[in-house]
Each structure stands twice: as C-alpha cells, then as structure tokens.
Write an enzyme that holds these catalytic residues in place. Structure first.
Site, PDB file in Angstrom:
ATOM      1  CG  HIS B 194     -29.776 -63.312 -25.008  1.00 32.20           C
ATOM      2  ND1 HIS B 194     -28.528 -63.224 -24.447  1.00 32.20           N
ATOM      3  CD2 HIS B 194     -30.099 -64.633 -24.987  1.00 32.20           C
ATOM      4  CE1 HIS B 194     -28.120 -64.438 -24.084  1.00 32.20           C
ATOM      5  NE2 HIS B 194     -29.052 -65.298 -24.405  1.00 32.20           N
ATOM      6  NE  ARG B 224     -30.586 -69.747 -18.169  1.00 33.16           N
ATOM      7  CZ  ARG B 224     -31.395 -69.641 -19.234  1.00 33.16           C
ATOM      8  NH1 ARG B 224     -30.948 -69.888 -20.451  1.00 33.16           N
ATOM      9  NH2 ARG B 224     -32.666 -69.283 -19.100  1.00 33.16           N
ATOM     10  CG  ASN B 226     -34.150 -71.752 -22.302  1.00 31.44           C
ATOM     11  OD1 ASN B 226     -35.252 -71.497 -21.805  1.00 31.44           O
ATOM     12  ND2 ASN B 226     -33.708 -71.150 -23.384  1.00 31.44           N
ATOM     13  CD  GLU B 266     -31.811 -74.682 -25.698  1.00 32.70           C
ATOM     14  OE1 GLU B 266     -32.091 -74.590 -26.905  1.00 32.70           O
ATOM     15  OE2 GLU B 266     -31.486 -73.698 -25.001  1.00 32.70           O
ATOM     16  CE1 TYR B 317     -37.806 -65.891 -28.707  1.00 30.47           C
ATOM     17  CE2 TYR B 317     -37.816 -67.199 -26.702  1.00 30.47           C
ATOM     18  CZ  TYR B 317     -37.133 -66.633 -27.757  1.00 30.47           C
ATOM     19  OH  TYR B 317     -35.784 -66.813 -27.864  1.00 30.47           O
ATOM     20  CE  LYS B 318     -40.259 -70.759 -23.269  1.00 30.32           C
ATOM     21  NZ  LYS B 318     -38.834 -71.049 -23.457  1.00 30.32           N
TER      22      LYS B 318
END
Lengths: 196, 347
Positions: B194, B224, B226, B266, B317-318
């Site tokens: 990570h 979860r 994402n 996700e 970041y994305k």
C-alpha cells in the site's frame, strides 16, 4: 502518481556490531568498506577474529587487509561476490550476523541472495555508502537497469522513458520504473541527474 | 440473476455494455456525497435489493463469459500476472475450494461441486467445463489450483499469508487491476504494497485495517468498496500495459463522456482460509458508463458532487487529472441540487 514518500522504500539504519553474534559476515562494495572501518574505530578490533569480509571494489583493499580479520576475500566483480555470499550463507551456522554496505543496488542484490536462503530481512544490518545510483525494474518489459542516476531515464531494454518511483521490491532488488509520457507520447522532460 | 451472458470486448472495439438489470445491481461505491479513505469494512452478508451484487458470496453476472475470455488473453500474453510463491500451495487449494463452493452456493443453476472424499467433481455450465479431480493432487488439474479456478472466476485475487503479525502478498492472479503490478508487489507486506497510496497512511487507515484483518475469522468474510475511473471499458489497466491505455486519458471530450468514461468499482471481499490460515482477497471489478450511471438519478447527483469535491491528492493518485473537469461539467447537467438518500442503493 506518488513518486516519493512511499513506505516500501528501504531504510538503511547503519552498522552496529552485534556483540552477541558468534560470527560476523560482511559483504562490502566500494565505499561500503568504510562502514566497517568506521566500526573498528568505534568499538575496537576484537570482533574481527570471528569475522569474514567479502569485498568488491578497487578502493580500501589495503585498509581492509590491515584489519587482520579471520577471512578477507576480494571479488573481481559483484556477481562473483554474490555467488560466494550464497555459499557462505548455505554453510552459515546459527548465530551468524550478516552486514551489507555499499550502493543501494549492491545492498539490494546481496539481500536478495540472503532472502533466498531464508534469512529474515529485518535481521540484516545495512548501511548505504557511495553513489545514490539506483537499480530499477521497468514495469513494462521487466528488464532491470543498474546504476540509474537520472530522472527520468531510458530503459536499457525496451527504450521507454521511465520515471523512477520510491516503490521498492526486495524480491526483485529494484525500484519501480514507469513510463513517464504514456498519456502523451513524446512529452517526457529531459533527464536530470537526481541519484548522483 | 440474468443468465444470458453478453458477448462483448474489454479492448480494441470496446463493445462492453451493462443491461438495465446490470446497472441496477451495480455496487455504487459512495454512501454519501463526498469521499475520503476510511476503514470501510463491513460483514460480507447478503444486502441490497433483489439481484444486487451484494446478494451472492462470490458474484457472477452477465459479463462472466466475456471476462473469462479477456483473462485468458492477458495470461497468454503475460504469465507473470499469475504467480504464487512456493509455500502457498495449501492456500491455493483453499482458494480453489472456496471459490468453487461459493459460486455454486450463489448460482446453483450455473455451477455444481460434488465431493466424495478427495474425489471432487466440478461442473461449470457457462464455460462448458466438467472436471473430475483429486483434491490436493495438482497432477489431476490442467493448471495449478489457483490458476485453474481463476480462469473461471470474475475479479482478481491476492492470497495473503499471515506471519509475524503481518500480511504478505505471496500469491495472486491479477488481470483486471487498477494500475498496480502483482509481479512487482509479490512478497511485500501490507504496508509496503500500500506504499504508493497517498493520505491514507497519515490518517492511520492501514494500521487499523491491518489490525482488523489479522483477526479475521473463518466463515465471517468482510467486504469493502474501492473505486477509480477508467477511460474505455478496459479491464486490464495494468502498469505493465500503461503505454497502451495511457493515451486514452487524453481522448475525453464533452461529446464522448457518456460512452467513454467509466466509474470503476472494486467489490473487495476478504476470506480467512481454513487449512493455510491465509486470507483470500477477492478484488472484483465492475465498470459502468457515465450514460448508464445517470439512469439512476441519485447516483448521478452524488457522483457529480464526489468528483467535483475530491481532494487533489486523490485526483492525482487515481489518474483523473486530465479529464476530471470535463466529466464534472458533463455530470453537472444531471445534478439538480436535491438532497440524496443515505446509503449506496438506488431509490
């Protein structure tokens, strides 16, 4: 894309002679010899009687020889040293402490050999000395380029212009290189020396 | 579920589409009108309206057959996408068992698993597979167990070993990833793999998530959501192939947002494995086009607000920097400013 400040980047905490070790095994490259020489100045020569030193590089050979360690062996190249290190570790007994010093690329490759022999990376003592050049894996073609000094750099295998990230793999002994101009081919900035 | 499987592509001509049924079952990743990292794990138990992606333990949908074809293409090109360290064989068999059992449990009309001691019989009707094998004997399967079952399971997996109060990414099959490399991250611990994620380390998300996962219990999976965004319906947005898909990001214009720009969600589920004590980490990717997303007014309003107010570190970041303003502008037409209801499900 995060380039710096990535947690996988190795931390080299510096040499400290382990008084409880039965045997000390040093693998030293170039200026890495000074990491050991400085320890001798600091704590004396007693541990050298149970020390084996593997060394590669032209400088500091005489100073290492003058230490009078149990075994001193000089390798002509890094791959030769790594072969010998592998055999030393296969033969090593409980209580052996491993110390690695030199460039990051050297420490990484020697650590990879040690990991393959089942040594926990946290038990290996490391000190970075000499050049800041990096060993980088191209994430696209998987080729590894040694001694990368610039940001970006040209992959020596596939020719893409790569951004060097702080993301680091111990298993590969390499930083990650990612194409810097993939979204707009030809827009890569000129290389600057960042890892002298 | 809709048992008609689409014939569609996730590369070249990008014929991927969601049916109206698939749109309504999409796991929309925002429970409120803003987004920040959190330890957003909850028990992986059936939830949501009839047919939702949360209803089955391992979801199978109309894209199954075409996704399996895409995975096969990726693995033929790049065998490094499926790797397992040598000590992970028990965990590979655990994984095969879990994915066979859970797919058969959720979709008995599509899959069946019959056990007679170690003599197992697996039937996969959508792919026309009828396989008898001996559990634990790799020579009775055409691939290693993890590889075998992942050619029949939507989503990527990582199998994470647990030792020294850490989790280690020691195996995986990763062909539908949001820009991370299994080959590079293999063997890393939880904090290391990570490492490239911004902000979350500083707010303690990974420390808490690790502590939580180290205590994950068998039979009590968690999940979860994402998300990121993808231009064109490309499943394989790997760093390996970044030079192939990177230029797509520069191709977004106001007139093509609806069809070209996708929200990528996700659905991550985490399962303690019984023999190896490893954790199976399933990362199932769902894509939805902007023109499909806005069919749900709540999602259109909310996604507009999330994307408009996203922290700059996450935009970078994305990889949204180039096209986010165009998409926010396009989405704004679907946001009348009305309040949205809590939770992720459509109204």
């Amino acid at each position: 894309m995060l380039v710096q400040g990535i947690k996988s980047r190795p931390v080299y905490t510096g040499f400290a002679i382990d008084e409880n070790a039965q045997r000390h095994l040093f693998a030293l490259e170039g200026e890495g010899a000074r990491a050991l020489l400085d320890q001798v100045k600091k704590v004396g020569k007693e541990f050298l009687a149970v020390s084996e030193i593997l060394h590669v590089g032209e400088a500091h050979g005489k100073e290492l020889a003058a230490l009078g360690a149990d075994i001193l062996w000089s390798a002509p190249t890094t791959p030769v040293l790594l072969n010998r290190l592998r055999q030393n570790l296969i033969n090593a007994r409980m209580g052996t402490r491993l110390y690695l010093s030199g460039t990051e690329g050297f420490i990484g490759q020697a650590m990879k050999v040690a990991l393959e022999q089942g040594i926990d990376f946290g038990s290996i003592v490391t000190e970075h000395r000499g050049s800041e050049a990096r060993r980088v894996q191209c994430v696209h073609c998987k080729g590894i380029t040694d001694n990368v000094t610039t940001q970006p750099f040209t992959c020596s295998h596939c020719g893409l212009t790569l951004l060097v990230r702080d993301h680091y793999s111990r298993r590969l002994a390499a930083f990650q290189g990612v194409c810097i101009d993939a979204e707009e081919p030809g827009s890569a900035p000129p290389p600057e020396v960042r890892f002298p | 579920m809709n048992t008609v499987f689409n014939t569609e592509s996730f590369r070249d001509d990008f014929t991927f589409r969601n049916s109206p049924v698939a749109v309504r079952r999409f796991p929309f990743p925002f429970h409120e009108d803003k987004y920040m990292y959190a330890v957003n794990m909850e028990p992986h138990v059936p939830a949501g309206p009839e047919g939702h992606a949360y209803r089955a333990p391992i979801d199978v949908d109309e894209h199954y057959v075409s996704e399996m074809k895409d995975r096969e293409m990726v693995l033929r090109e790049d065998p490094l996408r499926a790797q397992a360290l040598p000590h992970m064989m028990a965990a590979q068999w655990d994984t095969l068992e879990l994915l066979m059992e859970k797919q058969a449990e959720g979709f008995p009309e599509l899959f069946s698993l019959t056990k007679n001691g170690d003599q197992w019989h697996w039937i996969n009707r959508p792919l026309g597979i009828d396989q008898k094998f001996i559990f634990g004997d790799t020579s009775t399967l055409p691939y290693e167990p993890m590889d075998y079952i992942m050619r029949q399971t939507q989503g990527d997996i990582c199998i994470v070993d647990q030792r020294d109060s850490q989790l280690w990414m020691d195996a995986g099959v990763v062909t539908t990833q949001a820009d991370w490399s299994l080959d590079f991250d293999l063997g890393m611990n939880f904090m290391e793999w990570h490492g490239p994620v911004p902000l979350a380390h500083q707010i303690g998300v990974f420390e808490r998530a690790l502590k939580f996962l180290l205590n994950l219990q068998q039979g009590k999976p968690v999940r979860r959501l994402n998300w990121t965004m993808t231009i064109n319906s490309r499943l394989d947005t790997s760093p390996e192939n970044y030079p192939k898909w990177g230029p797509d990001r520069a191709s977004v214009a106001p007139e093509n947002v609806g069809n070209k720009v996708h929200l990528r969600c996700e659905l991550q589920s985490l399962w303690r494995l019984p023999r190896s004590n490893a954790i199976l980490f399933v990362i199932r990717c769902y894509l939805i086009k902007m023109e499909e997303l806005v069919a749900i007014p709540k999602w259109a309003r909310r996604f507009h607000r999330v994307l408009r107010d996203l922290p700059p570190e996450l935009i970078d970041y994305k990889g949204l920097t180039r096209y986010r303003p165009t998409v926010v502008e396009w989405l704004s037409k679907y946001d009348d400013g009305k309040a949205t209801s809590p939770g992720i499900f459509p109204d």
